[in-house]
Design a protein around this motif. Structure first.
Motif, short mmCIF file in Angstrom:
data_model
loop_
_atom_site.label_atom_id
_atom_site.label_comp_id
_atom_site.label_asym_id
_atom_site.label_seq_id
_atom_site.Cartn_x
_atom_site.Cartn_y
_atom_site.Cartn_z
N GLY A 21 86.28 80.96 44.49
CA GLY A 21 85.59 81.23 45.74
C GLY A 21 86.27 80.70 46.99
N ASN A 22 87.48 80.16 46.86
CA ASN A 22 88.18 79.65 48.05
C ASN A 22 88.38 80.73 49.11
OD1 ASN A 22 88.43 77.10 46.94
ND2 ASN A 22 90.49 77.46 46.15
N ARG A 33 92.73 83.07 53.88
CA ARG A 33 92.43 82.58 52.54
C ARG A 33 93.01 81.20 52.28
NH1 ARG A 33 90.69 86.10 48.63
NH2 ARG A 33 91.88 84.98 47.05
N VAL A 34 94.20 80.93 52.82
CA VAL A 34 94.82 79.63 52.56
C VAL A 34 93.98 78.49 53.10
CG1 VAL A 34 96.22 79.58 54.69
CG2 VAL A 34 97.03 78.39 52.62
N PHE A 35 93.17 78.75 54.13
CA PHE A 35 92.25 77.73 54.65
C PHE A 35 91.27 77.31 53.55
CE2 PHE A 35 88.20 76.66 56.82
CZ PHE A 35 88.63 75.60 57.61
N GLY A 36 90.82 78.27 52.77
CA GLY A 36 89.93 77.96 51.66
C GLY A 36 90.62 77.15 50.59
N SER A 190 81.19 79.96 42.55
CA SER A 190 81.20 81.20 43.34
C SER A 190 80.31 82.30 42.79
CB SER A 190 82.62 81.75 43.53
OG SER A 190 83.02 82.59 42.46
N GLY A 191 79.58 82.03 41.71
CA GLY A 191 78.65 83.02 41.21
C GLY A 191 79.20 83.98 40.17
N TYR A 214 80.49 78.09 46.44
CA TYR A 214 81.94 78.30 46.54
C TYR A 214 82.65 76.97 46.31
CZ TYR A 214 81.12 82.91 48.64
OH TYR A 214 80.74 84.21 48.88
N TRP A 215 83.87 77.04 45.74
CA TRP A 215 84.55 75.81 45.37
C TRP A 215 84.73 74.82 46.53
CZ3 TRP A 215 85.01 72.57 41.78
CH2 TRP A 215 85.99 71.57 41.84
N PRO A 216 85.12 75.24 47.74
CA PRO A 216 85.28 74.26 48.81
C PRO A 216 84.02 73.47 49.13
CG PRO A 216 86.38 76.30 49.40
CD PRO A 216 85.55 76.58 48.18
N GLU A 217 82.85 73.98 48.74
CA GLU A 217 81.58 73.30 49.01
C GLU A 217 81.13 72.43 47.83
OE1 GLU A 217 79.22 76.75 49.75
OE2 GLU A 217 79.58 76.70 51.92
#
Length: 251
Positions: A21-22, A33-36, A190-191, A214-217
């Protein structure tokens, strides 16, 4: 039920995580996307810290699958650079905390620079006795089974064993991570509700926990919720996420 009733014996020994989910998380933020992926590194730190506090023996993180090479070339390149950067900045912290780092998968496709970083990180932490952190990179469950099968086939050809002597135990011994317990708990963020060619053999009896986060969270509380779910599934002790968090804080 009192917090003291939750023992380490009821917790998973080996947790595997598909960090998904990134890209979607970054898109919702209006970012590339790289921000994720970069923010996903923070989630890795939080998860490792929480797992250490719970005395988990091993955590395996699915960082880059063998299928991920199909992504846009620019994104793959950025992921490789991020991998190098993380190895450079994080490995000393892991070593200081007595954690062992291993990278599992077919590393031959990586650049020589990345292969050297991996080798240095593994050598630095090789003798540490704390939690094992496995990073699955260019890894696939089918690849893992295939390389083990080839090893056993070669031994049969060389006359070291017969076909009838090949057993499940022998196959397990030739897979990656053969020296640590098989997975007790699989977490996917991410579901998405599939295992995506991840550790097919080692997940045979794992409990599978799918979360829409989502993974970052994903953070310490998220891991506590997953472990609480596992304890209720496996041990029927009826503990809550708050009790698992209390156990983490008491370590």
């Amino acid at each position: 039920m009192q917090n003291s009733q939750i023992s380490s014996d009821s917790l998973p020994q080996h947790i595997a995580i598909i960090m998904d989910g990134n890209g979607r998380w970054a898109k919702e933020q209006g970012k590339p996307r790289v921000f994720g992926h970069k923010n996903g590194v923070t989630a890795v730190r939080k998860t490792i810290n929480a797992a250490v506090r719970l005395n988990i023996k091993a955590v395996t993180l699915f960082a880059f699958s063998s299928e991920n090479w199909q992504r846009p070339e620019e994104e793959v390149g950025l992921l490789m650079e991020l991998f190098i950067s993380v190895l450079s900045t994080e490995v000393k912290k892991l070593h200081k905390n007595n954690l062992r780092l291993r990278v599992i998968g077919d590393k031959t496709r990586f650049s020589s620079r990345l292969q050297k970083k991996i080798q240095d990180a593994e050598q630095l932490t090789a003798n540490n006795t704390g939690m094992v952190i496995n990073i699955a990179a260019n890894y696939g469950g089918k690849w893992d089974i295939l390389q083990a099968t080839k090893q056993l086939a070669q031994k049969a050809v060389d006359g070291e064993l017969t076909v009838d002597e090949i057993s499940e135990e022998m196959m397990t011994q030739h897979l990656t991570m053969s020296d640590i317990p098989e997975v007790d708990l699989l977490i996917r963020t991410s579901g998405e509700c599939r295992i995506s060619n991840f550790m097919l053999w080692q997940l045979a009896y794992a409990e599978m926990y799918f979360t829409p986060i989502y993974w970052p969270e994903f953070n310490e509380d998220s891991l506590a919720d997953a472990v609480s779910w596992f304890v209720n599934r496996e041990r029927r002790f009826g503990c809550t996420g708050e009790q698992v968090k209390a156990l983490m804080n008491n370590q």
